[in-house]
Write a protein that holds these residues in place. Structure first.
Motif, PDB file in Angstrom:
ATOM      1  N   ARG A  21       0.831  -1.197   0.000  1.00  0.00           N
ATOM      2  CA  ARG A  21       0.000   0.000   0.000  1.00  0.00           C
ATOM      3  C   ARG A  21       0.868   1.250   0.000  1.00  0.00           C
ATOM      4  N   VAL A  69       1.909   4.967   0.874  1.00  0.00           N
ATOM      5  CA  VAL A  69       1.727   5.916   1.963  1.00  0.00           C
ATOM      6  C   VAL A  69       2.494   7.198   1.632  1.00  0.00           C
ATOM      7  N   GLY A  70       1.810   8.338   1.714  1.00  0.00           N
ATOM      8  CA  GLY A  70       2.483   9.613   1.505  1.00  0.00           C
ATOM      9  C   GLY A  70       2.417  10.105   0.070  1.00  0.00           C
ATOM     10  N   GLU A  85      -1.720   8.314  -2.231  1.00  0.00           N
ATOM     11  CA  GLU A  85      -1.975   7.701  -0.929  1.00  0.00           C
ATOM     12  C   GLU A  85      -3.123   6.704  -1.029  1.00  0.00           C
ATOM     13  N   GLY A  86      -2.864   5.479  -0.551  1.00  0.00           N
ATOM     14  CA  GLY A  86      -3.906   4.457  -0.535  1.00  0.00           C
ATOM     15  C   GLY A  86      -3.895   3.515  -1.720  1.00  0.00           C
ATOM     16  N   TRP A 125      -2.868   0.451  -4.014  1.00  0.00           N
ATOM     17  CA  TRP A 125      -2.310  -0.878  -3.738  1.00  0.00           C
ATOM     18  C   TRP A 125      -1.574  -1.371  -4.982  1.00  0.00           C
ATOM     19  N   LYS A 140      11.073   1.581   7.561  1.00  0.00           N
ATOM     20  CA  LYS A 140       9.725   1.532   6.995  1.00  0.00           C
ATOM     21  C   LYS A 140       9.775   1.124   5.521  1.00  0.00           C
TER      22      LYS A 140
END
Length: 365
Positions: free
Chosen positions: A29, A31-32, A41-42, A44, A67
């Motif tokens: 996913r 992020v950012g 963002e979001g 997949w 991360k």
């Protein structure tokens, strides 16, 4: 008995196939905002383990934070990488990507019909709306963008304003020449230099021209007769990475042709980035029709970190230089240095959700 055996065999194959897919393609996913507008963002993504290449999107374990992160491959093992004036240099030479259409650039404008007038101002230059999707020019004119473009982009169709001037524009136009005397002009300005792609004689002739304040006459940079020409279609013209490219109906007629250095604006009080401000327009000599207008720009790299800015950084074996497309809002190899191959989890192979977007952020037809 045979029926039970067949059902058991089929179930085993299905379970095995699902396990194999889960092992080979793993979902991640986003992020950012660091990869906008390519990724949002979001989103997949499906990722597969393979050797990364230039421009691949990769998922990796970020140095320092541990991360998961997603960036684009800018440099591969053995290369010396440096960012100079927003461009990427590899081994001392500016990297010139093959550009076949505006979809190889960051999306800035995608419009037609009445909506195009708000961005380009066709009506102010004497174009008349023709039907729902086109503008018709009868005389001679060029309609420019209503304002010099900054590093804007379209994110899922929404307009996001940039701060610095846009760099390395590319203009793609849907057109129709309505007479043999008609000419289509695609115009790109860099500073005080104006570059034109002129399509004429029923699409049988292409000229790439240069106009500067110092020249009394327009300079012909390139000229060619076009076999199997048509009077309508799509024309793409770009000045990116120090080179000029022109594509007509999917056929590359000029690829990575080096052009003369543009003349900057003379106002010494302007920051250097603004003295090289770019602009774009479309027009020509009528009668002609202009339909869809799409504008893109190259990624604007900022040398805002410790690595690959003031001097070239040499990548060792197994090291990759990874940068986010949304350079001003990305923490990447410019800050934390090269990423070793053992930290790279895989290369993005496709978008799981949402579907319908290219890997540069353009909508799929």
């Amino acid at each position: 008995m045979n029926r039970r055996r067949n059902i058991l065999l089929l179930s085993t194959l299905l379970v095995g196939g699902c396990l194999l897919m889960a092992w080979a393609w793993k979902p991640y996913r986003v992020v950012g905002p660091s990869m906008e507008p390519c990724l949002a963002e979001g989103d997949w993504l499906f990722v597969q383990k393979e050797n990364p290449k230039h421009d691949d999107l990769v998922v990796f374990v970020e140095p320092g934070t541990g991360k998961y992160a997603i960036k684009r491959v800018a440099g591969i093992p053995g290369e010396a990488i440096q960012i100079v004036d927003g461009d990427l240099y590899l081994d001392g030479k500016i990297r010139q990507r093959p550009l076949a259409s505006v979809e190889d650039l960051v999306p800035m404008l995608n419009t037609r019909g009445v909506n195009a007038d708000a961005s380009i101002g066709f009506s102010k230059q004497g174009f008349a709306q023709e039907g729902e999707h086109s503008w018709k020019l009868e005389g001679s004119a060029v309609a420019f963008l209503q304002r010099p473009p900054t590093a804007d982009y379209l994110l899922r169709g929404d307009f996001v304003v940039g701060e610095l001037p846009a760099q390395d524009l590319g203009l793609e136009i849907e057109y129709e020449l309505l007479a043999r005397s008609s000419e289509l002009h695609l115009v790109l300005r860099k500073g005080r230099s104006t570059f034109l792609a002129v399509l004429s004689e029923n699409g049988e002739r292409l000229q790439l021209l240069l106009q500067t304040p110092r020249q009394e006459e327009t300079e012909i940079l390139f000229e060619v007769a076009i076999p199997n020409s048509t009077t309508s279609g799509t024309a793409f013209f770009t000045l990116a990475d120090g080179a000029m490219t022109f594509v007509l109906n999917g056929e590359v007629l000029v690829a990575n042709m080096v052009y003369p250095a543009p003349m900057p604006h003379l106002n010494s009080e302007l920051p250097l980035d603004f003295r090289k401000m770019e602009h774009a327009g479309v027009g020509g000599i009528g009668p002609l029709l202009v339909g869809q207008v799409r504008l893109g720009r190259d990624i604007l790299y900022r040398s805002s970190g410790t690595y690959g800015g003031a001097k070239a950084f040499q990548l060792a074996d197994g090291q990759y230089f990874l940068i986010g497309d949304n350079s001003p809002q990305s923490r990447d190899s410019r800050q934390y240095g090269p990423v070793p191959s053992e930290r790279i989890l895989g290369t993005v192979t496709s978008r799981a959700w949402p579907r319908g977007w290219t890997n540069r952020g353009w909508p799929l037809d």
